[in-house]
Each structure stands twice: as C-alpha cells, then as structure tokens.
Design an enzyme around this catalytic site. Structure first.
Site, PDB file in Angstrom:
ATOM      1  N   LEU A 178       0.855  -1.197   0.000  1.00 41.71           N
ATOM      2  CA  LEU A 178       0.000   0.000   0.000  1.00 41.71           C
ATOM      3  C   LEU A 178       0.884   1.237   0.000  1.00 41.71           C
ATOM      4  O   LEU A 178       1.674   1.454   0.918  1.00 41.71           O
ATOM      5  CB  LEU A 178      -0.911   0.006   1.231  1.00 41.71           C
ATOM      6  CG  LEU A 178      -1.840   1.212   1.372  1.00 41.71           C
ATOM      7  CD1 LEU A 178      -2.893   1.200   0.276  1.00 41.71           C
ATOM      8  CD2 LEU A 178      -2.497   1.223   2.741  1.00 41.71           C
ATOM      9  N   HIS A 231       6.076   1.483  12.768  1.00 43.00           N
ATOM     10  CA  HIS A 231       6.781   2.715  12.410  1.00 43.00           C
ATOM     11  C   HIS A 231       5.791   3.875  12.498  1.00 43.00           C
ATOM     12  O   HIS A 231       4.589   3.695  12.278  1.00 43.00           O
ATOM     13  CB  HIS A 231       7.318   2.579  10.984  1.00 43.00           C
ATOM     14  CG  HIS A 231       8.256   3.664  10.573  1.00 43.00           C
ATOM     15  ND1 HIS A 231       7.817   4.920  10.209  1.00 43.00           N
ATOM     16  CD2 HIS A 231       9.612   3.681  10.445  1.00 43.00           C
ATOM     17  CE1 HIS A 231       8.861   5.665   9.886  1.00 43.00           C
ATOM     18  NE2 HIS A 231       9.961   4.941  10.021  1.00 43.00           N
TER      19      HIS A 231
END
Length: 337
Positions: A126, A230
């Site tokens: 993505l 992250h």
C-alpha cells in the site's frame, strides 16, 4: 476523480517512481525495474486466470487520477504466501519459571521462528504519493482490495494478514536488526531488506537462528520496538484494526514490526459490502461516502456520494458512472465508508 484498477504493462514507469518513494521497510515493492516488470506480468496473468483455490497468484492495483491520467498510488494482494519460499515470522510467547525455595517467579518472553502464516492471503504494497494523501484517497485505496476479495472469495485464503512496517530511524537503522539479525546474516538492514524484496529469501532459511531468542537478553532499545509500528505506519495499522484485523503476537523477522490478521469472513468491509443495481443517473443528495466497484471482468473501483435505496438499488452521479465505465441497469458492489 480517482479510480482503482488492475495494473497494466504501461504502468511500469510510474510504479517504479512510486517504489522509489517508499524507502526502507516496504519489502514487497522494491525499486527494481526488472522485479517490478515481473510483478506486473504475474498480476496480469493472475487477474486473467480462472482460480478455484488460491496459490501463487498476485494482484496489483493502481490508483489513477483520471483527469490527468496519472498513477498516484498502488496496493496489492498475495493470494497465498509461502508458495515459493517459506513465509517466516517471529511468534512472541511467554515462559513462566518458578522456584519455591527461593520464592522466585519469573516470566520470560521468547521469540520463536515460525511459518504459521503459510497459505494466508497477504495485504501488501500500500503506497500513496505524498501529493495524493488528501481526502479519502488512502482509505479508498486500502478498502478497494476488500471489495475485490468479497466479489471473488475463491481466489483467496480463509485467513487474511498484513505485515506492518516496524520502527526504523531516519538513517534506516533498525534497533531490532542490530540486536538480532545483524549477528546472523553479516549484512546491514537495507541489504537484507532489499534481498527479501526482490525474492531472494534462501538466505533467511539458511542463516536465521532456529532456536528461540530470549527477549530479556536483548538491548532495551530492541525490546522496546518489538510489535511496534513505524510512525508512518501507525495509521495503516489502526485502519486495519478497525476492519477487525488484530495483532496476535507475530512480528516481522527483520524489524519486529507487528503482523495483524483476521478470518476473511470477519473483515468488516467484506461483511458489509452489498451488490446493488444502478437504476438512476443523477447528482447525489447524500452526504455519506461510498466505495463503488464494478462486478464484471474488468474490476474498477471509485469513491463518492451515491443514493442507496431500500430495495437494493442505487442512483449514481454521471462522473462516477463514467469513471467506473458502467451504465444504468448494471450491477455494482457498494460499501459505505
């Protein structure tokens, strides 16, 4: 208006440009022209293939700005991981140890190398260009895969999973890699990341430690990032969690980023989508956002405002009708978002 559609051979150049923006951590989209060419070819073959049960199929979608004919994003589905190379993860578990004489009760965390996701469908790759990260583009791009899965469930496994990018600093350093992988592979994190992304995974099977890793023996910096997304991936993780995918203790073997999973039948967007017939073409009076996808041979998906009626029919505005290349009387899949 944006449309999400299967990738075509002519999309190689903009896809390569997108891949170069992805940085480290998105191993499924390496900025390698040869590898991307192979991925495009495999995707085109997979879409054209008659599938009874999932195998090594790979479905790559792009988001195109139809006004400017510009590719601004992509996303993909691996029908069943581990068909060519084993799909490894670390499974976080707990070991309780007790000594009654000394009145000591300790709980130790272990990381066990497993391939429990073998055969699962993976949501991957993505990516949205920075200048396209506006309005609902990211949401539409991610959800479009679920509409395709809901339409063609035999192409996919019963379990759906995604690897979320783990913590990596601005210089590309992973505390977890420094504490674990570095000692077994003898190469830096970017190199290992790249090799995995281009499909050269034999080194993982050959060099990865087969015995459990005792988390308590790792540096605190490495322990702190196990199962942590992250900063740039936290929103993606939260979005998938809203679709009922959950973190269950599996992490990536390189950066210890979390894996999320769910049975396909439990995924919210798959459960809630509907097949309806277009009965009118007119501007929408609704303020509600919908994702609409074609049900024919050529999958196309776009978002906008539509009017949904109780009898299983809808009215679409002309711009959405044109973008999807459908007409009055056609059947489409809709999802309220």
């Amino acid at each position: 208006m944006m449309v999400i559609r299967p990738i075509a051979a002519s999309d190689l150049k903009p896809l390569l440009a997108l891949a170069k923006q992805s940085g480290l951590g998105i191993t499924t989209l390496p900025a390698d022209k040869g590898i991307l060419t192979e991925k495009i070819q495999l995707s085109m073959e997979s879409f054209a293939k008659q599938v009874v049960s999932p195998a090594n199929e790979y479905y790559l979608f792009v988001m195109e700005d139809v006004r400017y004919q510009k590719i601004v994003g992509c996303c993909a589905l691996k029908a069943a991981v581990g068909q060519v190379w084993p799909f490894y993860s670390y499974k976080l578990s707990r070991l309780s140890q007790k000594n009654q004489e000394l009145h000591i009760d300790k709980e130790i965390q272990l990381l066990n190398l497993v391939n429990d996701y073998q055969g699962a469908t993976e949501l991957c790759s993505l990516l949205l260009a920075p200048d396209a990260r506006v309005k609902n583009n990211g949401k539409y791009l991610s959800l479009s895969r679920f509409l395709f899965m809901g339409q063609q469930p035999t192409r996919f496994a019963d379990n759906v999973m995604a690897e979320i990018r783990g913590y990596v600093d601005d210089e590309g350093h992973s505390p977890f890699w420094r504490a674990v992988g570095k000692h077994f592979f003898g190469i830096d994190f970017p190199r290992a990341d790249h090799l995995s992304g281009i499909g050269k995974k034999q080194f993982i099977a050959d060099l990865m430690p087969q015995y459990p890793v005792y988390v308590n023996l790792l540096p605190e910096a490495a322990q702190a990032v196990i199962g942590q997304a992250h900063a740039q991936s936290r929103a993606a993780k939260a979005f998938l969690e809203k679709q009922n995918l959950q973190y269950t203790g599996y992490v990536d073997i390189f950066d210890a980023g979390p894996c999320v999973e769910a049975p396909m039948e439990k995924v919210r967007a798959i459960k809630n989508q509907k097949c309806v017939r277009i009965v009118e073409v007119k501007p929408s009076q609704s303020l509600q956002h919908y994702l609409v996808a074609t049900t024919g041979e050529q999958f196309r998906c776009a978002g906008g405002h539509i009017d949904e009626y109780p009898d299983g029919t809808v009215a679409l505005p002309q711009d959405l009708l044109t973008t999807l290349q459908v007409d009055k009387g056609d059947i489409v899949t809709i999802l309220q978002v």
